[in-house]
Design an enzyme around this catalytic site. Structure first.
Site, PDB file in Angstrom:
ATOM      1  N   ILE A  65       9.253  10.159  90.587  1.00 28.31           N
ATOM      2  CA  ILE A  65       9.931  11.339  91.009  1.00 28.31           C
ATOM      3  C   ILE A  65      10.814  11.607  90.286  1.00 28.31           C
ATOM      4  O   ILE A  65      11.656  12.595  90.238  1.00 28.31           O
ATOM      5  CB  ILE A  65      10.394  10.964  92.306  1.00 28.31           C
ATOM      6  CG1 ILE A  65      10.963   9.426  92.419  1.00 28.31           C
ATOM      7  CG2 ILE A  65       9.429  11.127  93.569  1.00 28.31           C
ATOM      8  CD1 ILE A  65      12.038   9.417  93.695  1.00 28.31           C
ATOM      9  N   GLY A  66      11.262  10.945  89.252  1.00 25.93           N
ATOM     10  CA  GLY A  66      12.335  11.406  88.181  1.00 25.93           C
ATOM     11  C   GLY A  66      12.277  10.515  86.805  1.00 25.93           C
ATOM     12  O   GLY A  66      11.782   9.513  86.912  1.00 25.93           O
ATOM     13  N   GLY A 115      15.255   9.792  83.731  1.00 26.34           N
ATOM     14  CA  GLY A 115      16.382  10.065  83.308  1.00 26.34           C
ATOM     15  C   GLY A 115      16.260   9.670  81.768  1.00 26.34           C
ATOM     16  O   GLY A 115      14.955   9.012  81.303  1.00 26.34           O
ATOM     17  N   VAL A 152      12.239   6.773  87.900  1.00 25.46           N
ATOM     18  CA  VAL A 152      12.293   6.614  89.123  1.00 25.46           C
ATOM     19  C   VAL A 152      11.138   6.894  89.903  1.00 25.46           C
ATOM     20  O   VAL A 152      10.436   7.753  89.722  1.00 25.46           O
ATOM     21  CB  VAL A 152      13.513   7.549  89.641  1.00 25.46           C
ATOM     22  CG1 VAL A 152      13.701   7.033  91.022  1.00 25.46           C
ATOM     23  CG2 VAL A 152      14.731   7.174  88.772  1.00 25.46           C
ATOM     24  N   ASP A 174      29.129  11.026  84.708  1.00 29.95           N
ATOM     25  CA  ASP A 174      28.011  11.712  84.398  1.00 29.95           C
ATOM     26  C   ASP A 174      27.831  12.786  85.806  1.00 29.95           C
ATOM     27  O   ASP A 174      26.602  12.761  86.030  1.00 29.95           O
ATOM     28  CB  ASP A 174      26.851  10.928  84.105  1.00 29.95           C
ATOM     29  CG  ASP A 174      25.783  11.535  83.091  1.00 29.95           C
ATOM     30  OD1 ASP A 174      26.190  12.492  82.677  1.00 29.95           O
ATOM     31  OD2 ASP A 174      24.963  11.139  83.111  1.00 29.95           O
TER      32      ASP A 174
END
Ligand code: ADP
Ligand code: MG
Ligand code: ZN
Length: 456
Positions: free
Chosen positions: A59-60, A62, A67, A176
């Protein structure tokens, strides 16, 4: 699998994959296959995961993690809507152990309330670590940035500042803050500040360790901003301790602006300051290498997010290197304000250094600064007022002029609005985008600002 073998396997896979398709997975089917392989790989790296969790999809991604969406195996028969969903953050195995421990401690001690994500569990096998957190469904910022009205923006900013106020009470700078780290479930109006990967304690030494690692973002929301970079710090304390003490700054030297560097300046070790964060969200004090950085770093980033929504422009700042980033900030706030800040931040005597340092910002042109209200109206395509007169400052017609007004940007007129946003929202943006971190509004005070204190 050792770290080296892990990297080799990844490289081989990437080579195989790029041979198949030079531009990466194009079709949904190819993407699915790649993600299935990644899930398999993760389960192979941390076999204990499969005992408790079903991993559904990625789902992600970075800079320092991938993730995945997961659910408990014991919930396998439970209808989708009633399942407990989790986000499983798999850190890249090269992450420094001190950094992993720090991120986990932040999630454990700070998270789980006030719109800050918590952690349910952490699993490790050799150098592979996974944080298991509640899953927050969310949309990409780019999908709603131009679509929020004043009320939605007020709720969104309240949630972000509530999260920051909470984090800051722990003496922690998130470092961040940006839309891809502030998840927003628009349907249920749920919010979560995530990613403490760069978080820093305000009590941490001002001088960061020398080694930085710079990696390009690839697939998250930041891919809209190809130059977006996130800098990480190597927290290796021993290396920091080995770095030589800075030589005293030359006093009374006149080489600044003279088109050369004198011998005394050439041997002077420049100050080191923490610059962790993402391009486009870094405040002036980072570019000025101010060593006493505070939670104000996050407040600037929150101001950039607010300015993005007000102007409907994302990313708001687009520069890809530090000098260009400073030029963009100068364009918005004006040369004088930035020069004043540089000088004020430079005039300090750090406790551990016996000399005072000075900082000057020299620019080839002088910018007046822009009015965020006018800029937002123009970027949102609002019909300009028919005013044929020319502005005395920029000599453009008033309808096209972006010059700052003489009234301070942080003052507001309760009867005025721009593109549906109350004037107070722009006044708050001016307090957040204050160049001097010591004068910048805090999260607690921002929550009392007329824009946010107003009932919905
Ligand atoms: P990185 O340190 O690599 O940036 P993040 O913690 O920011 O990792 O996670 C990367 C992305 O994964 C986020 O931008 C988000 O899209 C997704 N993500 C992270 N945590 C969650 C969560 N709890 N729920 C849903 N999605 C998440
Ligand atoms: Mg992130
Ligand atoms: Zn003008």
């Amino acid at each position: 699998m050792s770290r080296i073998r892990g990297i080799e396997a990844k490289v081989k896979k990437e080579i195989l994959h790029s041979a198949k398709n030079k531009n990466g997975p194009n079709t949904a089917c190819e993407k699915d296959d790649v993600e299935k392989d990644q899930v398999k790989e993760l389960l192979a790296k941390i076999p204990v995961l499969a005992k408790t969790f079903d991993i559904h999809r990625k789902i992600g991604e970075g800079t320092f993690s991938s993730v995945y969406l997961g659910s408990m195996r014991q919930d396998a028969g439970v209808p989708e809507g009633d399942k407990r969903w989790f986000a499983l953050k798999h850190l890249v195995p090269t992450t420094h152990p001190t950094r992993v421990a720090h991120e986990l401690r932040c999630l454990r001690d700070i998270g789980g309330k006030s719109h800050v994500i918590g952690v349910e569990l952490c699993l490790r096998n050799l150098d592979h670590v996974v944080f298991i957190m509640p899953y927050i469904p969310h949309q990409k910022f780019s999908e709603y940035v131009g679509d929020m009205d004043a009320n939605e923006l007020r709720q969104y900013m309240r949630a972000l500042l509530t999260a920051l106020r909470h984090v800051h009470t722990f003496g922690v700078i998130h470092r961040d803050v940006k839309p891809s780290n502030f998840l927003y479930d628009r349907e249920r109006r749920r919010y979560a500040l995530v990613d403490f990967g760069l978080a820093q304690h305000t009590a941490a030494p001002a001088q960061p360790p020398p080694a930085h690692q710079a990696l390009k973002r690839t697939r998250d929301d930041d891919s809209l901003f190809p130059g977006a970079k996130r800098m990480a710090l190597d927290l290796c304390v021993r290396r920091a301790a080995r770095s030589p003490a800075p030589a005293p700054a030359p006093r009374g030297c006149a080489c600044a602006g003279a088109g050369g560097v004198c011998g005394e300046c050439a041997v002077w070790a420049p100050p080191r300051a923490n610059r962790a964060g993402t391009q486009g969200f870094r405040p002036p004090e980072v570019f000025f290498k101010y060593p006493q950085q505070s939670t104000a770093v996050d407040m600037w980033a929150a101001g950039v997010v607010l300015a993005s929504v007000l102007s409907g422009r994302y990313p708001f700042f687009r520069a890809t290197d530090d000098l260009a980033a400073l030029a963009e900030i100068t364009e918005l706030l004006g040369t004088e304000a930035l020069q004043r800040t540089a000088q004020a931040l430079g005039n300090y005597t750090p406790q551990h250094i016996t000399h005072s340092v000075s900082c000057r910002l020299l620019t080839s042109t002088c910018r007046r600064g822009l009015c965020l209200r006018k800029l937002s109206a123009q970027l949102r395509g609002a019909a300009p007022a028919h005013d044929a007169r020319a502005c005395a400052k920029c000599s453009r017609r008033h309808a096209r002029c972006l010059c700052r007004d003489d009234t301070p940007a942080h003052a507001h007129d309760p009867l005025r609005s721009v593109c549906g946003f109350p004037d107070a929202a722009f006044a708050l943006a001016a307090r957040l985008l204050e160049p001097d971190p010591r004068a910048r509004i805090t999260a607690a005070d921002a929550l009392r600002h007329p824009f946010l204190a107003q009932p919905l």
